[in-house]
Design a protein around this motif. Structure first.
Motif, mmCIF file in Angstrom:
data_model
loop_
_atom_site.group_PDB
_atom_site.id
_atom_site.type_symbol
_atom_site.label_atom_id
_atom_site.label_comp_id
_atom_site.label_asym_id
_atom_site.label_seq_id
_atom_site.Cartn_x
_atom_site.Cartn_y
_atom_site.Cartn_z
ATOM 1 N N ILE A 133 -59.654 -16.432 -75.095
ATOM 2 C CA ILE A 133 -58.542 -16.533 -74.147
ATOM 3 C C ILE A 133 -57.935 -15.159 -73.917
ATOM 4 O O ILE A 133 -57.656 -14.759 -72.783
ATOM 5 C CB ILE A 133 -57.475 -17.515 -74.684
ATOM 6 C CG1 ILE A 133 -58.055 -18.930 -74.781
ATOM 7 C CG2 ILE A 133 -56.233 -17.497 -73.797
ATOM 8 C CD1 ILE A 133 -57.130 -19.928 -75.465
ATOM 9 N N LEU A 134 -57.747 -14.438 -75.000
ATOM 10 C CA LEU A 134 -57.181 -13.083 -74.875
ATOM 11 C C LEU A 134 -58.086 -12.205 -74.013
ATOM 12 O O LEU A 134 -57.611 -11.433 -73.173
ATOM 13 C CB LEU A 134 -57.002 -12.484 -76.279
ATOM 14 C CG LEU A 134 -56.467 -11.050 -76.368
ATOM 15 C CD1 LEU A 134 -55.145 -10.876 -75.632
ATOM 16 C CD2 LEU A 134 -56.311 -10.629 -77.839
ATOM 17 N N GLU A 135 -59.384 -12.335 -74.187
ATOM 18 C CA GLU A 135 -60.321 -11.557 -73.368
ATOM 19 C C GLU A 135 -60.124 -11.871 -71.887
ATOM 20 O O GLU A 135 -60.166 -10.981 -71.034
ATOM 21 C CB GLU A 135 -61.763 -11.860 -73.781
ATOM 22 C CG GLU A 135 -62.776 -10.970 -73.074
ATOM 23 C CD GLU A 135 -64.209 -11.258 -73.488
ATOM 24 O OE1 GLU A 135 -64.550 -12.427 -73.733
ATOM 25 O OE2 GLU A 135 -64.993 -10.297 -73.564
ATOM 26 N N GLU A 136 -59.907 -13.145 -71.599
ATOM 27 C CA GLU A 136 -59.722 -13.569 -70.213
ATOM 28 C C GLU A 136 -58.514 -12.871 -69.596
ATOM 29 O O GLU A 136 -58.557 -12.392 -68.463
ATOM 30 C CB GLU A 136 -59.541 -15.093 -70.192
ATOM 31 C CG GLU A 136 -60.106 -15.792 -69.000
ATOM 32 C CD GLU A 136 -61.554 -15.450 -68.722
ATOM 33 O OE1 GLU A 136 -61.877 -15.360 -67.541
ATOM 34 O OE2 GLU A 136 -62.353 -15.257 -69.672
ATOM 35 N N SER A 137 -57.442 -12.810 -70.347
ATOM 36 C CA SER A 137 -56.244 -12.139 -69.854
ATOM 37 C C SER A 137 -56.478 -10.644 -69.661
ATOM 38 O O SER A 137 -56.029 -10.040 -68.686
ATOM 39 C CB SER A 137 -55.091 -12.357 -70.833
ATOM 40 O OG SER A 137 -54.006 -11.541 -70.490
ATOM 41 N N LEU A 138 -57.202 -10.059 -70.592
ATOM 42 C CA LEU A 138 -57.407 -8.602 -70.528
ATOM 43 C C LEU A 138 -58.287 -8.194 -69.354
ATOM 44 O O LEU A 138 -58.202 -7.063 -68.872
ATOM 45 C CB LEU A 138 -58.006 -8.114 -71.852
ATOM 46 C CG LEU A 138 -57.024 -8.181 -73.027
ATOM 47 C CD1 LEU A 138 -57.759 -8.015 -74.349
ATOM 48 C CD2 LEU A 138 -55.920 -7.134 -72.887
ATOM 49 N N LYS A 139 -59.107 -9.125 -68.879
ATOM 50 C CA LYS A 139 -59.915 -8.817 -67.698
ATOM 51 C C LYS A 139 -59.018 -8.535 -66.492
ATOM 52 O O LYS A 139 -59.392 -7.784 -65.596
ATOM 53 C CB LYS A 139 -60.847 -9.997 -67.376
ATOM 54 C CG LYS A 139 -62.030 -10.130 -68.309
ATOM 55 C CD LYS A 139 -62.877 -11.325 -67.870
ATOM 56 C CE LYS A 139 -63.942 -11.670 -68.886
ATOM 57 N NZ LYS A 139 -64.516 -13.026 -68.624
#
Lengths: 411, 411
Positions: free
Chosen positions: B285-291
């Motif tokens: 989920i965090l990766e998704e936001s960082l994109k």
């Protein structure tokens, strides 16, 4: 002895009282999954729960959910569900962080409680992260870590021993320590006893209180089916809770975290062992899985697991006697956890070939093939079909392809 | 000075180059959310991503996903995305555990690197968990922790100081340290400098390399929008990585974790700072936001944030001058993070009344109302509407109800 047949296994399934639980889990098509001791399967309600936590609790209610969805008490709530599986009360367990970190917390606390004793004893060949964490702690504090083979452990416990840290069921062999007698012998020398329950919790009834264990830790993503990297848990016996001061004293372990004071005051009871903000989303998934366990009769679970182990080993002997396997796990039901491990020099390639055929177990270097037994979602007929695949793979020699011998990053 | 009008704020929105980013996030109806500094909002793609991770990667592909979905490299992959926000390279950042635990790891490592220096210095009134973790570590190791007001920090750094640990942007006031000059002054005394970026990463461009910072930690669930209890991150300057030996030496920090050896050998580089199995679902989920952040011009983000702060404070002065608020955050744009804090003796009740009206900020004891500025999803018109609600609440005296004064568990 009459040879076992597939019909025997179908009959066992038909008579299995735990069979209805299988519907509570999502199982991939065309796969026999015997790796629930490494990563448990997806509970059927977990996808809906995580969606609700993400879209409603987080997405819509945002910060209010710390109160309205009671996020703040998730570690205790999940801990309470685990408590029932490990033979203790809700007040003695919290879900938090990872197994490695929880081991560090409790081992560090034990050293302080047991001063001036300065020795930790563990098993050589214990699960790597247990050894590594204890090595890191011992080196950092300049205390002594003694790792010896399991038959020598009790001999080396002495008046300088602060803590004995052991994994109840060995990850590789499935061999189980006798928790009551080992705990007693360790405590007789004045040492504290910490049990790693990574391969026990959810796999068999654990009786921490009955055994008078001092501390325990365990994993959420193996037999507890909490998802990849799920939060872990820790247990501290009620009699020790006021004396435990984990050096990892984060704000969630504070008596009044939302007072935002400058000085750390540990919370009463087990809560002081929390550290940072809990991983709400992952912990919610774990809670969903544990709701299933709340309905399980653990003595039935254990009985099925033991029987499955016996049947599986018997089938291996019947069908695969000529292929060079050794049976690593003990035949004695009381000495075996919920897995069967086989030894074979070509174990890695064989396991890769099995996986390609849809039988998922795993390999542990240098030579062990592991097959996890998870009675809530594994059927007796799966055992028959698994051994049939193993026999086919060995008979055909298909495992002896270069493809199967090439190691991947994670095995 | 001409009074500000709502039209002025609408015009600012119309001209705002960052305005399109708002669509990347889910925002609840009828709410002005100014608490993204405590819990960031839901990125629009996160729900689909988490569903895919849960149902396909976990549910269907199970253990294979460690390779096929590259779960095993999530900490480094997410770290690489954070690196771009804090002014360093991918090789120097990993996502892991919580802020509290990462602080413990690095502070403990710093003490070892800096022996025989035995003092840690921090700010009195620093974020509680920073203080608590450092207290726990110092007490455990019998080293000295010195916590002083911020204007005395540099005076107490001496030749016995191993580490200075400071939060870049103060959680309560929004006051920002001058990272380059403080780092330089600390290092001139031979101490290491660790920055807590919980209120900086994703809120403003951080330039760790330019400042020659030694270590840093930060949070995934505030400005980075990673969800409640999201994994945190840590940074170690390349020059120190070989010397860092965190006592939390778990298997994911091992050079070859899947060799399952008995002896810990730290991985090369930043990876040795990992400990247990990564929380795959939360980290995805965090990766998704960082994109989303990967597409953001951070200097534009900072400019909008500073301007929003100015406009908001000006509006408070214009509309709420008679209600007894003090403006706690600095007017100087270069000294203020991405929040505005107001002081008021009845801050708690006022904030509760604001929340009931749909303006969500938060309260930090004993008297601070915090309003987070998150330029990717907050509009100028929201600032106008927020102050209008504040004025109404104060004018009506509605905050002075018993309901609003009763404290809940989490504030």
């Amino acid at each position: 002895m009459t040879a076992l047949t597939r019909d025997d296994f179908l009959a066992l399934d038909a008579a299995d009282e735990l069979a209805p639980f299988r519907e509570q889990f999502v199982l991939p098509d065309d796969v026999i999954y015997m790796d629930g001791n490494s990563l448990g399967v997806l509970p059927r309600t977990a996808a809906a729960r995580v969606q609700d936590v993400v879209t409603r609790e987080w997405g819509q209610d945002l910060i209010k959910s710390w109160n309205s969805a009671d996020w703040i008490n998730l570690p205790q709530r999940v801990g309470a569900l685990i408590a029932g599986l490990i033979g203790t009360d809700a007040a003695n367990v919290v879900a938090a962080d990872s197994t490695s970190i929880n081991l560090y917390k409790l081992a560090a606390a034990a050293l302080r409680m047991q001063a001036p004793r300065r020795k930790i004893i563990t098993e050589l060949g214990n699960f790597p992260t247990d050894l590594y964490v204890l090595q890191g702690l011992a080196e950092y504090l300049d205390v002594e870590l003694v790792a010896v083979p399991r038959d020598q452990i009790l001999d080396v416990v002495d008046e300088d021993t602060a803590l004995v840290s052991l994994t109840h069921v060995h990850y590789k062999t499935g061999v189980m320590f006798d928790m009551p007698s080992v705990t007693k012998a360790v405590q007789a020398k004045g040492a504290l006893m910490l049990w790693d329950l990574c391969h026990s919790a959810g796999a068999l009834p654990v009786r921490l209180e009955d055994c008078n264990a001092d501390m325990a830790i365990g994993c959420g993503y193996k037999y507890l089916n909490g998802g990849p990297g799920a939060p872990a848990f820790l247990y501290v016996a009620a009699r020790h809770q006021a004396a435990v001061q984990p050096p990892l004293s984060g704000w969630m372990g504070h008596a009044r975290p939302f007072d935002f004071t400058d000085v750390y005051t540990p919370a009463a009871g087990i809560t002081r062992n929390l550290c940072g903000t809990p991983g709400v989303i992952a912990m919610s998934i774990l809670e969903e899985s544990l709701k299933i366990f709340a309905k399980v009769d653990l003595s039935l679970l254990r009985k099925k697991s033991q029987h499955m182990g016996q049947q599986f080993m018997q089938l291996i002997e019947q069908e695969c006697a000529t292929y060079g396997f050794t049976i690593v796990s003990p035949w004695d039901n009381d000495m075996r956890g919920s897995q069967v491990s086989l030894g074979h020099d070509e174990g890695y390639a064989i396991m890769q070939a099995l996986i390609a055929r849809g039988l998922i177990g795993d390999f542990r270097a240098p030579e062990v093939l592991r097959f996890g037994l998870t009675p809530l979602y594994l059927r007796y007929q799966d055992l028959w079909d698994a051994v049939a695949i193993l026999r086919d793979v060995m008979e055909s020699g298909v495992w002896n392809q270069e493809d199967y011998k090439r190691r991947s990053a994670v095995t």
